[in-house]
Motif scaffolding. Structure first.
Motif, mmCIF file in Angstrom:
data_model
loop_
_atom_site.group_PDB
_atom_site.id
_atom_site.type_symbol
_atom_site.label_atom_id
_atom_site.label_comp_id
_atom_site.label_asym_id
_atom_site.label_seq_id
_atom_site.Cartn_x
_atom_site.Cartn_y
_atom_site.Cartn_z
ATOM 1 N N SER A 409 0.694 -1.201 -0.092
ATOM 2 C CA SER A 409 -0.129 -0.015 -0.113
ATOM 3 C C SER A 409 0.833 1.405 0.240
ATOM 4 O O SER A 409 1.660 1.481 0.866
ATOM 5 N N LEU A 410 0.774 1.892 -1.078
ATOM 6 C CA LEU A 410 2.041 3.017 -1.317
ATOM 7 C C LEU A 410 1.218 4.485 -1.286
ATOM 8 O O LEU A 410 0.155 4.743 -1.798
ATOM 9 N N GLN A 411 1.904 5.384 -0.774
ATOM 10 C CA GLN A 411 1.337 6.582 -0.587
ATOM 11 C C GLN A 411 2.147 7.628 -1.702
ATOM 12 O O GLN A 411 3.304 7.589 -1.606
ATOM 13 N N VAL A 412 1.590 8.456 -2.333
ATOM 14 C CA VAL A 412 2.240 9.218 -3.325
ATOM 15 C C VAL A 412 1.589 11.075 -2.994
ATOM 16 O O VAL A 412 0.473 10.932 -2.288
ATOM 17 N N GLY A 413 2.005 11.697 -3.487
ATOM 18 C CA GLY A 413 1.553 13.114 -3.492
ATOM 19 C C GLY A 413 1.275 13.721 -4.944
ATOM 20 O O GLY A 413 1.670 12.925 -5.878
ATOM 21 N N THR A 414 0.633 14.496 -4.916
ATOM 22 C CA THR A 414 -0.016 15.152 -6.061
ATOM 23 C C THR A 414 -0.038 16.494 -6.434
ATOM 24 O O THR A 414 -0.315 17.298 -5.375
ATOM 25 N N HIS A 415 0.508 16.979 -7.370
ATOM 26 C CA HIS A 415 0.331 18.741 -7.927
ATOM 27 C C HIS A 415 -0.334 18.630 -9.281
ATOM 28 O O HIS A 415 -0.034 17.943 -10.160
ATOM 29 N N VAL A 416 -1.298 19.701 -9.156
ATOM 30 C CA VAL A 416 -1.853 19.755 -10.396
ATOM 31 C C VAL A 416 -1.791 21.163 -10.954
ATOM 32 O O VAL A 416 -1.854 22.273 -10.252
ATOM 33 N N GLY A 417 -1.318 21.572 -12.321
ATOM 34 C CA GLY A 417 -1.429 22.799 -12.906
ATOM 35 C C GLY A 417 -2.738 22.849 -13.862
ATOM 36 O O GLY A 417 -2.842 21.748 -14.718
ATOM 37 N N ILE A 418 -3.248 24.063 -14.055
ATOM 38 C CA ILE A 418 -4.274 23.957 -14.781
ATOM 39 C C ILE A 418 -4.172 25.376 -15.773
ATOM 40 O O ILE A 418 -3.676 26.344 -15.082
ATOM 41 N N ALA A 419 -4.509 24.900 -17.003
ATOM 42 C CA ALA A 419 -4.490 26.053 -18.077
ATOM 43 C C ALA A 419 -5.854 26.030 -18.817
ATOM 44 O O ALA A 419 -6.337 25.045 -19.195
ATOM 45 N N LEU A 432 -0.119 23.394 -23.005
ATOM 46 C CA LEU A 432 0.552 22.388 -22.349
ATOM 47 C C LEU A 432 1.492 23.154 -21.692
ATOM 48 O O LEU A 432 1.924 22.801 -20.340
ATOM 49 N N ARG A 433 2.206 24.009 -22.120
ATOM 50 C CA ARG A 433 3.401 24.577 -21.411
ATOM 51 C C ARG A 433 2.999 25.482 -20.271
ATOM 52 O O ARG A 433 3.417 25.382 -19.098
ATOM 53 N N GLY A 434 1.675 26.264 -20.358
ATOM 54 C CA GLY A 434 1.081 26.935 -19.301
ATOM 55 C C GLY A 434 0.755 25.880 -18.311
ATOM 56 O O GLY A 434 0.965 26.199 -17.037
ATOM 57 N N ALA A 435 0.001 24.683 -18.459
ATOM 58 C CA ALA A 435 -0.282 23.859 -17.522
ATOM 59 C C ALA A 435 0.979 23.185 -16.969
ATOM 60 O O ALA A 435 0.848 22.843 -15.458
#
Length: 739
Positions: A409-419, A432-435
């Motif tokens: 059972s593995l834990q990850v982190g997440t970051h999201v960029g939105i354009a 895509l570059r902006g996001a």
């Protein structure tokens, strides 16, 4: 022999007619008539001659004179070799006869010099001139010579006969891997070949008399039938790809040619189709398309296909005036998981992450995998910017829970960029570059987990690229230099060392702060080149000072974690040897972040460096996450207290406690202690009373160019140290206590 061959062909034609049925009777009758006519043609040229046992011509017929051009007077008495071509290096065929009535196809030369092919038939002649018949009754007689019969083989010069062509063409059609289908004027099948049966499964008995519709799949293009009928009516042959159906019902793609056949009067008598099963080619093409457009690990669209689909969505959005969005999702901790548990586990984690992301998206949304640990999600239609944020939060939530990979059972982190388009960009690449920029900015801190692209981010990204480009030029153009900040003993006040610090003198902007270009170098990998340059330059400068007669204390050079690999000891040995510098004159400074990466490997590299005579210092101690259990195993001779814990001395209680703990621990481990960022006498006095060994900071000197550091050493500049008990006398407080 010709008659025998013709009769054989006729027999084949009759057999074929019986096999194919009445439908081909007319065509085969025509072929039979042609072969019979061929059999009634005049005989070919024949030449007879006789030789003695030595090979000399003793008899020469009129036919021989016509065939070779020599008269009897010219030929008789000559050796038979006068008929041989220059390139004939074999034995004399007329004299080497293993059996009576032997035959061979040979080349001979005419009087004119022309080389012709002939069939040579040789018969042994008894001494009395009687030809032998090859029976036992002849065994008692001695051969007196040989009689030769030459038949001109015109086909060798003029090509195949009509019968031979017919036979050859039939064999080619039968043996080709293309299916052949011949229909009559009523579109009934009258002939097929073996490949037709192999491809479709229909035997001759099942196909003859049927129409080609038995192969129809119902999946032909709209214009196929009209175009094919035009070809059957005498138009240009039709070529194309259609879908056929085998006898067992399976569909298969085929490449087809349809054309008409005309008789000797120019009338259309039959039509034929040639077709090839291209299933293998289509499968290969599909695999190539998949390799080109889909990620091999997750099976998701790759960046190339994403750009195509996104471009179509943006074109549609311009038409409908509906906004859309692109999200770049970066999964963190994947590298450490792969390093610890193996790449197979890391890959399985990526696949499962992709599946979880897909489960939170609409059917029309596009999920693609970018390189490494990044995914991209195109939302072709969003009502407003906030809707994209809601989707992003769902994605963050689904990946926030532990992910099951096998029994782990593995834990990850997440970051999201939105354009958002069309607001942030008008074409897919810019979107895509902006996001991506927004995702990177979101990843610089734990919160927020998602960020919208902004123009300020865009400017930051452009500045980042500008710095990277100019930094590469700086390496090539000699714009980098080292400054040296002295380390001063808190016992004697003397300079006991220095730290070499990288500086960049830009031709336009002057000195560029390391805080501006070092992070860019770390991110782009340029830090390797910068670090190697710094070590090389420091050793060169140490050698120069030594040659100038300057007694030089050790110089510390900072190492990036990227430089710290198994090849580092060898590279350091090469640099020291190149500049003839003693290892004791160089100290390598590392940061705590290095210590958490594979401790066993790191310890081995450290031990190799120390064995060479190099000293190791742990920089910025207390700001990282090093384990004290591991720390005692590292061969570190110096601990440096980070300026973050020095700035509050001696007034901040927490800073005092941390500084005291670091000094106490270092003393117990018999390590030298250096305090960075010392700017006031109160800080110096507190650290000195704690037992700190050295200070480094603006209280004594800021980093200076090499020439200024050399002058400071030459002048014997020292730090003015207060009396050990001056602070107690002034304040009445115990030494090394917070106020």
């Amino acid at each position: 022999m010709r008659d025998t061959a013709i009769m054989h062909c006729l027999a084949l034609c009759r057999a074929a007619r019986a096999q194919q049925g009445a439908a081909l009777a007319q065509t085969l009758d025509q072929l039979e008539a042609g072969l019979a006519a061929l059999g009634s043609q005049p005989e070919a040229e024949e030449a007879a001659l006789a030789l003695d046992l030595a090979g000399y011509v003793t008899s020469w017929s009129d036919g021989a004179e016509q065939m070779f051009g020599y008269s009897a007077a010219e030929a008789v008495g000559q050796h038979v070799l006068f008929l041989y071509t220059d390139d004939d290096e074999g034995s004399i065929a007329e004299l080497v006869v293993e059996a009576d009535n032997a035959t061979a196809e040979v080349r001979r030369r005419k009087k004119s010099g022309e080389a012709i092919w002939v069939r040579l038939s040789i018969t042994l002649v008894e001494e009395g001139g009687k030809a032998g018949d090859g029976t036992d009754n002849d065994t008692g007689n001695d051969a007196g010579g040989a009689a030769g019969m030459h038949v001109r083989l015109t086909r060798m010069k003029e090509g195949l006969s009509a019968a031979e062509k017919t036979s050859l063409h039939a064999r080619i059609i039968e043996e080709t891997d293309q299916g052949v289908l011949v229909t009559d004027a009523d579109e009934r099948i009258v002939s097929i070949n073996s490949a037709f049966t192999r491809i479709t499964g229909y035997t001759m008995a099942e196909a003859i008399g049927k129409t080609p519709d038995l192969l129809r799949s119902g999946m032909h293009g709209a214009g196929f039938r009209s175009q094919a009928r035009a070809a059957m009516a005498g138009g240009a042959p039709w070529r194309g790809e259609i879908m056929g159906r085998r006898k067992n019902g399976d569909l298969f793609p085929q490449s087809v040619i349809v054309s008409a056949v005309r008789d000797e009067h120019g009338r259309i008598s039959h039509t034929f189709s040639l077709f090839t099963d291209i299933s293998v080619h289509k499968d290969a093409e599909a695999r190539m398309q998949r390799m080109a457009n889909y990620d091999a690990l997750t099976g998701l669209p790759n960046q190339g296909l994403l750009m195509q689909l996104l471009g179509q969505a943006m074109t549609e959005a311009r038409r409908t005036h509906e906004p859309g969005a692109l999200l770049v999702v970066e999964i963190t901790r994947l590298g450490s998981i792969s390093d610890t548990l193996g790449h197979d586990v890391g890959n399985a984690l990526l696949v499962e992450a992709g599946r979880l992301l897909r489960s939170r998206l609409r059917e029309g949304d596009i999920l693609a995998r970018l390189d490494g640990n990044k995914f991209a999600i195109a939302l072709p239609r969003v009502e407003r910017r906030e809707q994209a944020a809601l989707v992003a939060r769902k994605l963050v939530e689904v990946l926030a829970a532990p992910i099951g990979v096998g029994r782990r059972s593995l834990q990850v982190g997440t970051h999201v960029g939105i354009a958002v388009y069309p607001e942030d960009a008008q074409e897919p690449g810019a979107l895509l570059r902006g996001a991506d920029v927004a995702a990177m900015r979101a990843g610089t801190s734990m919160e927020p987990a998602l960020l919208f692209f902004s123009e300020e981010m865009n400017q930051h990204a452009k500045e980042h690229l500008r710095i990277e480009s100019e930094l590469r030029d700086a390496l090539a153009n000699g714009e980098l230099l080292l400054y040296y900040q002295p380390k001063v003993s808190l016992r004697s006040g003397r300079i006991v060392g220095a730290e070499a610090l990288l500086r960049w003198r830009h031709p336009v902007r002057g000195l560029v702060s390391p805080g501006v270009f070092i992070p860019v170098a770390e991110e782009t990998g340029l830090i390797m080149e910068l670090g190697d340059w710094a070590i090389e330059e420091a050793c060169r400068q140490i050698r120069q000072w030594h040659d100038a007669g300057l007694e030089m204390p050790p110089v510390a050079v900072n190492l990036s974690a990227r430089q710290f690999d198994t090849g580092l000891p060898q590279r350091m040995a090469a640099v020291l040897e190149r500049h003839d510098v003693s290892p004791e004159q160089v100290m390598l400074e590392i940061t705590e972040s290095l210590l958490v990466r594979g401790a066993d490997t790191v310890i081995g590299i450290m031990n190799d460096l120390v064995a060479m005579g190099l000293a190791l210092a742990l920089d910025d101690f207390g700001t990282g996450y090093s384990s004290l259990a591991y720390l005692k195993k590292f061969p570190i001779s110096t601990l440096k207290i980070d300026r973050a814990f020095v700035i509050g001395l001696p007034h901040e209680e927490n800073d005092c406690a941390i500084a005291r703990a670091i000094v106490t621990m270092a003393q117990q481990m018999r390590q030298e202690i250096v305090a960075e960022g010392v700017e006031t006498e109160d800080q110096m006095t507190f650290l000195r009373d704690l037992g700190c060994d050295q200070l480094q900071g603006y209280l004594f000197s800021q980093p200076v160019p090499a020439v200024d550091f050399q002058r400071m050493l030459g002048e014997g500049r020292r730090l003015a140290l207060p009396h050990p008990h001056a602070e107690r006398a002034r304040t009445g407080a115990p030494v090394a206590q917070c106020s």
